[in-house]
Design a protein around this motif. Structure first.
Motif, mmCIF file in Angstrom:
data_model
loop_
_atom_site.group_PDB
_atom_site.id
_atom_site.type_symbol
_atom_site.label_atom_id
_atom_site.label_comp_id
_atom_site.label_asym_id
_atom_site.label_seq_id
_atom_site.Cartn_x
_atom_site.Cartn_y
_atom_site.Cartn_z
ATOM 1 N N LEU A 58 0.925 -1.266 0.034
ATOM 2 C CA LEU A 58 0.133 -0.038 -0.034
ATOM 3 C C LEU A 58 0.995 1.439 0.227
ATOM 4 C CD1 LEU A 58 -2.971 -0.535 2.431
ATOM 5 C CD2 LEU A 58 -2.974 -0.944 -0.162
ATOM 6 N N THR A 59 2.190 1.190 0.789
ATOM 7 C CA THR A 59 3.009 2.278 0.760
ATOM 8 C C THR A 59 3.507 2.377 -0.620
ATOM 9 O OG1 THR A 59 3.691 1.857 3.060
ATOM 10 C CG2 THR A 59 4.986 3.084 1.674
ATOM 11 N N ALA A 111 0.592 4.002 -2.705
ATOM 12 C CA ALA A 111 0.247 5.385 -2.222
ATOM 13 C C ALA A 111 1.602 6.294 -3.050
ATOM 14 C CB ALA A 111 0.271 5.609 -0.830
ATOM 15 N N GLN A 142 1.044 6.661 -6.733
ATOM 16 C CA GLN A 142 -0.233 7.471 -6.877
ATOM 17 C C GLN A 142 0.303 8.974 -6.668
ATOM 18 O OE1 GLN A 142 -3.556 6.226 -4.727
ATOM 19 N NE2 GLN A 142 -4.251 4.740 -6.290
ATOM 20 N N MET A 148 -5.718 10.969 -4.611
ATOM 21 C CA MET A 148 -5.254 9.754 -4.146
ATOM 22 C C MET A 148 -6.671 8.972 -4.257
ATOM 23 S SD MET A 148 -2.528 8.092 -2.001
ATOM 24 C CE MET A 148 -3.706 8.236 -0.679
ATOM 25 N N PHE A 149 -7.280 9.203 -3.316
ATOM 26 C CA PHE A 149 -8.738 8.263 -2.839
ATOM 27 C C PHE A 149 -9.585 8.313 -4.368
ATOM 28 C CE2 PHE A 149 -8.049 6.306 0.794
ATOM 29 C CZ PHE A 149 -7.421 7.550 1.647
ATOM 30 N N ILE A 176 -5.961 -3.799 1.098
ATOM 31 C CA ILE A 176 -6.174 -2.631 2.050
ATOM 32 C C ILE A 176 -7.058 -3.265 3.227
ATOM 33 C CG2 ILE A 176 -7.777 -0.548 2.177
ATOM 34 C CD1 ILE A 176 -7.575 -0.172 -0.709
ATOM 35 N N TYR A 230 -15.605 4.340 -2.027
ATOM 36 C CA TYR A 230 -15.412 3.476 -3.295
ATOM 37 C C TYR A 230 -16.681 3.329 -4.033
ATOM 38 C CZ TYR A 230 -10.557 3.098 -1.870
ATOM 39 O OH TYR A 230 -9.101 3.477 -1.619
ATOM 40 N N HIS A 248 -7.948 10.193 7.207
ATOM 41 C CA HIS A 248 -6.587 9.761 6.586
ATOM 42 C C HIS A 248 -5.646 10.332 7.453
ATOM 43 C CE1 HIS A 248 -3.096 9.729 3.767
ATOM 44 N NE2 HIS A 248 -3.832 8.832 3.666
ATOM 45 N N LEU A 291 -2.716 7.843 9.163
ATOM 46 C CA LEU A 291 -1.399 8.205 9.302
ATOM 47 C C LEU A 291 -0.737 7.994 10.527
ATOM 48 C CD1 LEU A 291 -0.946 10.845 6.391
ATOM 49 C CD2 LEU A 291 -0.849 8.472 6.074
ATOM 50 N N PHE A 310 7.402 4.816 6.358
ATOM 51 C CA PHE A 310 6.906 5.592 5.136
ATOM 52 C C PHE A 310 8.093 6.070 4.103
ATOM 53 C CE2 PHE A 310 2.625 7.644 6.682
ATOM 54 C CZ PHE A 310 2.266 6.401 7.690
ATOM 55 N N LEU A 354 5.982 10.267 0.685
ATOM 56 C CA LEU A 354 4.704 10.409 1.636
ATOM 57 C C LEU A 354 5.042 11.233 2.650
ATOM 58 C CD1 LEU A 354 3.604 6.797 1.286
ATOM 59 C CD2 LEU A 354 2.846 8.590 -0.025
ATOM 60 N N TRP A 413 2.676 14.805 3.345
ATOM 61 C CA TRP A 413 1.732 15.016 4.188
ATOM 62 C C TRP A 413 2.272 15.316 5.369
ATOM 63 C CZ3 TRP A 413 0.435 9.332 2.341
ATOM 64 C CH2 TRP A 413 -0.542 9.305 1.320
HETATM 65 N N1 LIG Z 1 2.652 4.153 4.271
HETATM 66 C C1 LIG Z 1 1.212 4.537 3.693
HETATM 67 C C2 LIG Z 1 0.360 3.664 3.058
HETATM 68 C C3 LIG Z 1 -0.448 3.909 2.328
HETATM 69 C C4 LIG Z 1 -1.417 5.041 2.526
HETATM 70 C C5 LIG Z 1 -2.486 5.359 2.006
HETATM 71 O O1 LIG Z 1 -2.989 6.418 2.104
HETATM 72 O O2 LIG Z 1 -2.996 4.481 1.080
HETATM 73 C C6 LIG Z 1 -3.995 4.920 0.350
HETATM 74 C C7 LIG Z 1 -3.476 4.620 -1.177
HETATM 75 C C8 LIG Z 1 -4.711 3.511 -1.791
HETATM 76 C C9 LIG Z 1 -4.615 2.500 -0.974
HETATM 77 C C10 LIG Z 1 -5.126 2.499 0.475
HETATM 78 C C11 LIG Z 1 -5.390 4.056 0.439
HETATM 79 C C12 LIG Z 1 -5.974 3.995 -1.001
HETATM 80 C C13 LIG Z 1 -0.574 6.064 3.478
HETATM 81 C C14 LIG Z 1 0.744 5.727 3.926
#
Ligand SMILES: Nc1ccc(C(=O)O[C@H]2C[C@H]3CC[C@@H]2C3)cc1
Length: 227
Positions: free
Chosen positions: A43-44, A47, A50, A84-85, A108, A125, A203, A207, A217, A221, A225
């Motif tokens: 996911l990191t 993100a 993205q 991003m969302f 997720i 979503y 969010h 975090l 992170f 990121l 943020w």
């Molecule tokens: N270390 C991190 C990892 C993921 C995120 C995040 O916001 O994830 C978002 C991106 C898409 C997947 C999960 C959400 C939507 C933030 C800090």
């Protein structure tokens, strides 16, 4: 829709499609094994990728680079979460045969993210999926989110507002053309932006909770943020 507005839609749609998450990131999502740690790392990566895509897309928004430099940064930092969302909602609602959406959703759900955050996120979503937005609408809605004048530290509020109004005007006309049987469609799209702001609030808490549990992170990121 005027000739200029048609050119604007084309420029934004091309930029939106040109900048997507690279294949190697999406491939990893499908291949790597499932564990809370591995899911969080993926996911990191999603993100981070993205945010990189967002920065490249934003640079191609007609007029953005003529804004005050510091305002450009303030707009990017202020809109990154929402953009991003929006993009991940659009990706997750396209039931792609690649199985990418199911895998991303699965990771997720099992990434150590708190329940109280997951519910509003998946509701969002779903609400985006139900709109069945066209590509142009997705690209324009993301652009409108980025060009929100009342982000923190934006100095020339009017300049950003003028740019956003141009995009809102185009989106409104497009909605009338592409959803003639749904006169409220444009209003529903803007309603999603309000829902995005509440996600933004969740969010920040997500975090913080990840940070306190010493989750790693990437520098990008942390910078975007302020974590
Ligand atoms: N270390 C991190 C990892 C993921 C995120 C995040 O916001 O994830 C978002 C991106 C898409 C997947 C999960 C959400 C939507 C933030 C800090």
């Amino acid at each position: 829709i005027t000739k200029e507005q048609r050119a604007l839609i084309k420029a934004i749609l091309d930029a939106y499609n040109r900048h997507q998450i690279p294949q190697d990131v999406t491939k990893k999502l499908l291949q790597e094994q499932y564990s809370a740690e591995e899911n969080f790392l993926l996911l990191t990566e999603v993100a981070t990728s993205q945010v990189q895509v967002l920065v490249e897309f934003t640079k191609n928004i007609p007029g953005f680079l003529s804004l005050d430099r510091e305002d450009q940064i303030a707009l990017l930092k202020g809109s990154a979460v929402e953009a991003m969302f929006l993009r991940s909602a659009q990706v997750l609602s396209e039931k792609k045969p690649s199985g990418y959406t199911e895998v991303l959703e699965e990771r997720i759900r099992k990434s150590g993210m708190s329940e109280e955050f997951m519910t509003p996120m998946f509701n969002f979503y779903k609400s985006i999926g139900e709109l069945h937005m066209t590509q142009e609408e997705q690209a324009l809605l993301t652009t409108i989110t980025i060009l929100t004048p009342d982000r923190p530290y934006v100095k020339s509020h009017e300049a950003v507002e003028r740019l956003q109004e141009t995009m809102l005007d185009v989106l409104r006309k497009l909605c009338v053309l592409q959803h003639p049987q749904e006169p409220q469609y444009f209003a529903r799209l803007l309603g999603r932006l309000t829902e995005l702001r509440t996600l933004h609030h969740y969010h920040v808490e997500m975090l913080t909770s990840w940070k306190t549990n010493d989750h790693k992170f990437t520098p990008l990121l942390c910078e975007i943020w302020d974590v």
